[in-house]
Design a protein around this motif. Structure first.
Motif, mmCIF file in Angstrom:
data_model
loop_
_atom_site.group_PDB
_atom_site.id
_atom_site.type_symbol
_atom_site.label_atom_id
_atom_site.label_comp_id
_atom_site.label_asym_id
_atom_site.label_seq_id
_atom_site.Cartn_x
_atom_site.Cartn_y
_atom_site.Cartn_z
ATOM 1 N N VAL A 158 0.848 -1.200 0.000
ATOM 2 C CA VAL A 158 0.000 0.000 0.000
ATOM 3 C C VAL A 158 0.883 1.248 0.000
ATOM 4 O O VAL A 158 0.689 2.164 -0.802
ATOM 5 C CB VAL A 158 -0.945 -0.005 1.231
ATOM 6 N N GLN A 159 1.884 1.247 0.887
ATOM 7 C CA GLN A 159 2.760 2.428 0.940
ATOM 8 C C GLN A 159 3.470 2.643 -0.391
ATOM 9 O O GLN A 159 3.567 3.773 -0.884
ATOM 10 C CB GLN A 159 3.786 2.270 2.070
ATOM 11 N N ALA A 160 3.939 1.562 -1.001
ATOM 12 C CA ALA A 160 4.658 1.690 -2.277
ATOM 13 C C ALA A 160 3.731 2.239 -3.361
ATOM 14 O O ALA A 160 4.128 3.060 -4.183
ATOM 15 C CB ALA A 160 5.228 0.335 -2.686
ATOM 16 N N LEU A 161 2.468 1.779 -3.334
ATOM 17 C CA LEU A 161 1.529 2.233 -4.369
ATOM 18 C C LEU A 161 1.202 3.720 -4.237
ATOM 19 O O LEU A 161 0.814 4.363 -5.205
ATOM 20 C CB LEU A 161 0.232 1.421 -4.296
ATOM 21 N N LEU A 162 1.365 4.248 -3.017
ATOM 22 C CA LEU A 162 1.048 5.661 -2.812
ATOM 23 C C LEU A 162 2.205 6.584 -3.207
ATOM 24 O O LEU A 162 2.059 7.796 -3.260
ATOM 25 C CB LEU A 162 0.680 5.904 -1.343
ATOM 26 N N LEU A 163 3.368 5.990 -3.497
ATOM 27 C CA LEU A 163 4.524 6.821 -3.845
ATOM 28 C C LEU A 163 4.344 7.406 -5.252
ATOM 29 O O LEU A 163 3.803 6.744 -6.136
ATOM 30 C CB LEU A 163 5.802 5.977 -3.825
ATOM 31 N N ALA B 8 2.791 4.228 -10.586
ATOM 32 C CA ALA B 8 2.052 3.743 -11.755
ATOM 33 C C ALA B 8 3.010 3.432 -12.903
ATOM 34 O O ALA B 8 2.843 2.436 -13.620
ATOM 35 C CB ALA B 8 1.035 4.791 -12.198
ATOM 36 N N GLN B 9 4.042 4.257 -13.016
ATOM 37 C CA GLN B 9 5.015 4.024 -14.085
ATOM 38 C C GLN B 9 5.737 2.685 -13.876
ATOM 39 O O GLN B 9 5.985 1.939 -14.822
ATOM 40 C CB GLN B 9 6.007 5.196 -14.107
ATOM 41 N N GLY B 10 6.029 2.403 -12.621
ATOM 42 C CA GLY B 10 6.678 1.125 -12.298
ATOM 43 C C GLY B 10 5.785 -0.044 -12.697
ATOM 44 O O GLY B 10 6.231 -1.011 -13.314
ATOM 45 N N LEU B 11 4.504 0.077 -12.361
ATOM 46 C CA LEU B 11 3.583 -1.018 -12.680
ATOM 47 C C LEU B 11 3.427 -1.175 -14.186
ATOM 48 O O LEU B 11 3.335 -2.294 -14.696
ATOM 49 C CB LEU B 11 2.216 -0.786 -12.033
ATOM 50 N N ASN B 12 3.413 -0.043 -14.884
ATOM 51 C CA ASN B 12 3.336 -0.122 -16.350
ATOM 52 C C ASN B 12 4.524 -0.887 -16.904
ATOM 53 O O ASN B 12 4.380 -1.714 -17.795
ATOM 54 C CB ASN B 12 3.370 1.283 -16.973
ATOM 55 N N ALA C 116 6.261 -0.890 -7.928
ATOM 56 C CA ALA C 116 5.760 0.438 -7.551
ATOM 57 C C ALA C 116 6.914 1.233 -6.943
ATOM 58 O O ALA C 116 7.144 2.404 -7.276
ATOM 59 C CB ALA C 116 4.608 0.303 -6.563
ATOM 60 N N ALA C 117 7.686 0.561 -6.077
ATOM 61 C CA ALA C 117 8.810 1.250 -5.440
ATOM 62 C C ALA C 117 9.881 1.616 -6.464
ATOM 63 O O ALA C 117 10.472 2.708 -6.408
ATOM 64 C CB ALA C 117 9.397 0.359 -4.337
ATOM 65 N N LEU C 118 10.136 0.726 -7.415
ATOM 66 C CA LEU C 118 11.136 1.027 -8.441
ATOM 67 C C LEU C 118 10.673 2.192 -9.321
ATOM 68 O O LEU C 118 11.483 3.014 -9.761
ATOM 69 C CB LEU C 118 11.409 -0.211 -9.304
ATOM 70 N N GLY C 119 9.353 2.263 -9.566
ATOM 71 C CA GLY C 119 8.796 3.364 -10.359
ATOM 72 C C GLY C 119 9.061 4.699 -9.661
ATOM 73 O O GLY C 119 9.452 5.687 -10.288
ATOM 74 N N PHE C 120 8.888 4.675 -8.345
ATOM 75 C CA PHE C 120 9.155 5.893 -7.561
ATOM 76 C C PHE C 120 10.624 6.298 -7.700
ATOM 77 O O PHE C 120 10.970 7.454 -7.933
ATOM 78 C CB PHE C 120 8.802 5.640 -6.094
ATOM 79 N N MET C 121 11.484 5.289 -7.568
ATOM 80 C CA MET C 121 12.921 5.557 -7.630
ATOM 81 C C MET C 121 13.311 6.166 -8.976
ATOM 82 O O MET C 121 14.101 7.117 -9.047
ATOM 83 C CB MET C 121 13.664 4.229 -7.433
ATOM 84 N N GLY D 279 14.935 10.693 -12.126
ATOM 85 C CA GLY D 279 14.791 11.156 -13.499
ATOM 86 C C GLY D 279 15.310 10.200 -14.557
ATOM 87 O O GLY D 279 15.812 10.613 -15.597
ATOM 88 N N VAL D 280 15.184 8.884 -14.274
ATOM 89 C CA VAL D 280 15.605 7.909 -15.293
ATOM 90 C C VAL D 280 14.430 6.969 -15.595
ATOM 91 O O VAL D 280 13.395 7.009 -14.923
ATOM 92 C CB VAL D 280 16.820 7.060 -14.824
ATOM 93 N N ALA D 281 14.599 6.098 -16.590
ATOM 94 C CA ALA D 281 13.531 5.141 -16.915
ATOM 95 C C ALA D 281 13.537 4.011 -15.891
ATOM 96 O O ALA D 281 14.589 3.716 -15.292
ATOM 97 C CB ALA D 281 13.770 4.566 -18.302
ATOM 98 N N VAL D 282 12.355 3.399 -15.708
ATOM 99 C CA VAL D 282 12.266 2.309 -14.729
ATOM 100 C C VAL D 282 13.224 1.180 -15.113
ATOM 101 O O VAL D 282 13.817 0.519 -14.260
ATOM 102 C CB VAL D 282 10.817 1.783 -14.623
ATOM 103 N N THR D 283 13.394 0.987 -16.417
ATOM 104 C CA THR D 283 14.297 -0.075 -16.875
ATOM 105 C C THR D 283 15.725 0.127 -16.350
ATOM 106 O O THR D 283 16.471 -0.830 -16.214
ATOM 107 C CB THR D 283 14.346 -0.107 -18.417
ATOM 108 N N GLU D 284 16.078 1.369 -16.061
ATOM 109 C CA GLU D 284 17.430 1.650 -15.554
ATOM 110 C C GLU D 284 17.608 1.198 -14.111
ATOM 111 O O GLU D 284 18.731 0.938 -13.673
ATOM 112 C CB GLU D 284 17.701 3.162 -15.567
#
Ligand code: PFF
Length: 521
Positions: free
Chosen positions: A200-205, A209-213, A284-289, A294-299
């Motif tokens: 839940v906490q990760a989803l609120l960061l 959404a970008q991470g989940l995508n 979700a947490a990686l998306g936040f990171m 300022g990089v792509a989630v893939t990074e």
């Protein structure tokens, strides 16, 4: 049928008090570090959203069928892995000892990872890694040296590791119900709460959404790559704890008139459900990171030790309420890892008790003390990380996968055990075990897994593990050497006689004969 539900022998070995406790213990074993740090990355790398398809196919065609084979072996024969195999067919005892050897090795290094996670739960409170989590983990915490074997003990690792072993000794000495069962009954609900809160906490960061995508965007083309299917089968096997001897051992502690196939479905789907939840939380947490830097989630996507001990600390430092996130994450690793660790050691303890005349506490000490000493010697020194990385890779691939393939082939084709095993499962079941199961266990699953094994073998020979990071002698000793050693151990251990009074007739055979009036051999 036998009206008495438990025999004095069962009482002596230990039993789970109910089906619910067994299911929780089995989930405790299955849900481990593999779910949290392995699944999200494997799914992402192998087609993202499209991975659901091979994953489900692997679960249904190999994971659950093999889980049921393990249950049938343990529940029918009521013994540790080697005794269950021996009771099924004398010549197959070595398969069980091979698994015992694998479990011993895993226990020795998995305990170290657990000790790191425990220490990091505390580090998270002050974010002790500062602004360089990688440098902190490798340099300050583990004090990783060059690739030689060192005897220099790192106290910051040795102390929590010793505590982990003391906790294991206590839980396992308490026995099947009061130790293993009770731990699962307490830990699994707490794990669900902590991990649920983390998700839940990760989803609120921001950026979640970008991470989940990134995780779920399906790459359907990936499904044409055999490697993607191989990854799905590999993940399912590791994740469900099958092929380790764990499920054989646990099911031997379950009351006779229990619906094992129904339990298997509950356990299989719960494990996959948790895995999916972990995928959501981690990405979700990686998306936040990614957004924060300022990089792509893939990074920033990663898995394993790097994800847990390097990427997550960085996320924790950046995130609002990071301390909470950190304690929830590392606390979840500790809870999930502990119940898995208990299960691998129990495989060894149970086998030792069956083979020799030993009390519960005696066998626990005889197994845990040498394991703890080896664990401390190899993994609390400055070379611990190298050895751990190599051993983990080889034992998983050329230990667990190999023993799984061999045992399916032996059971199905050489000793033709599937009919009696299916009949046993069908004594009490909510799902009829029919021809479909035999086809999956005798053909589909072994073929799929042999393919995975051949691919892994080819890769390991072509490119030495670690891409040149490790010297050849190290890979030879802790990689190939260790995988071979457990196999040789499996064969040699069969030469030691069973303790006097051990019957090699399957209790399942007695049950069956009592319904038909036949005489038992
Ligand atoms: N199913 C476990 C996991 O996903 O982590 C696999 C496992 C690993 C079980 C190590 C036990 C163990 F000690």
């Amino acid at each position: 049928m036998n009206d008495v539900d438990t025999t004095p022998l069962d009482e002596k070995r230990g039993m789970f008090s109910s089906r619910r406790v067994f299911i929780l213990a089995a989930i405790g074993s299955a849900v481990g570090l593999g779910n949290i740090w392995r699944f999200p990355y494997v799914a992402y790398e192998n087609g993202g959203g499209a991975f659901v398809l091979p994953y489900l196919v692997a679960l249904l065609t190999a994971g659950i069928p093999f889980l049921l084979l393990d249950y049938a072996l343990g529940h029918r024969n009521r013994g540790s892995a080697p005794l269950s195999f021996a009771r099924q067919h004398r010549a197959t005892e070595g398969l069980g000892w091979w698994q015992v050897g694998i479990c011993f090795m895993i226990a020795v290094y998995y305990a170290a990872v657990l000790a790191w996670a425990a220490r990091y739960t505390i580090f998270a409170v002050t974010e002790a890694w500062g602004d360089d989590p990688a440098g902190f983990f490798i340099g300050e915490f583990l004090r990783v040296g060059d690739t030689t074997i060192s005897t220099e003990i790192v106290m910051g690792v040795a102390l929590p590791l010793a505590l982990v072993w003391i906790a294991l000794l206590v839980v396992l000495s308490l026995g099947v119900q009061k130790g293993i069962g009770a731990t699962a009954v307490v830990f699994i609900p707490i794990l669900l709460l902590t991990f649920g809160a983390l998700v839940v906490q990760a989803l609120l960061l921001p950026g979640a959404a970008q991470g989940l995508n990134t995780l779920f965007t399906p790459n359907w083309e990936a499904l044409t790559h055999p490697g993607v299917w191989a990854a799905a089968y590999g993940q399912i096997f590791f994740s469900l704890s099958i092929g380790f001897g764990i499920m054989i051992t646990y099911s031997s502690y379950v009351r006779r008139k229990t619906d094992m196939p129904g339990s298997g479905l509950v356990i299989g789907f719960s494990n996959s459900g948790f895995e999916l939840l972990a995928g959501i939380g981690v990405f979700a947490a990686l998306g936040f990171m990614a957004q924060a830097s300022g990089v792509a989630v893939t990074e920033v996507a990663s898995g394993g030790i790097g994800l847990a001990f390097i990427a997550f600390p960085a996320i924790i430092s950046e995130a609002p309420l990071g301390v909470l996130l950190g304690v929830l994450f590392f606390g979840s690793l500790v809870l999930a890892g502990f119940t898995s660790l208990v299960s691998v050691i129990e495989v060894v303890i149970s086998a030792v008790r069956d083979k020799f005349e030993m009390t519960r506490v005696g066998a626990t000490v005889a197994v845990s003390v040498p394991a703890a000493v080896l664990s401390l010697l190899f993994f609390s020194t400055t070379s611990g990380l190298h050895v751990l990385d190599i051993l983990d890779n080889f034992i998983n691939k050329f230990g667990i996968l190999a023993v799984a393939v061999v045992s399916m082939v032996v059971m199905a084709w050489l000793v033709r055990a599937l009919d009696p095993l299916a009949a046993h499962l069908n004594l009490h079941t909510s799902v009829h075990i029919g021809l479909w199961w035999k086809v999956l266990v005798a053909a589909v699953a072994p073929l799929a897994l042999s393919y995975v094994l051949v691919l892994e073998f080819r890769d390991a020979v072509r490119t030495p593990y670690g891409d040149g990071d490790y010297p050849a002698w190290m890979i030879g000793t802790f990689g190939w050497g260790a995988a071979l050693a457990v196999l040789v151990f499996g064969l040699v251990a069969t030469l030691v006689p069973w303790r006097t009074g051990t019957s090699l007739t399957s209790p399942g055979e007695v049950d069956r004969a009592s319904t038909t009036g036949e005489e038992v051999r």
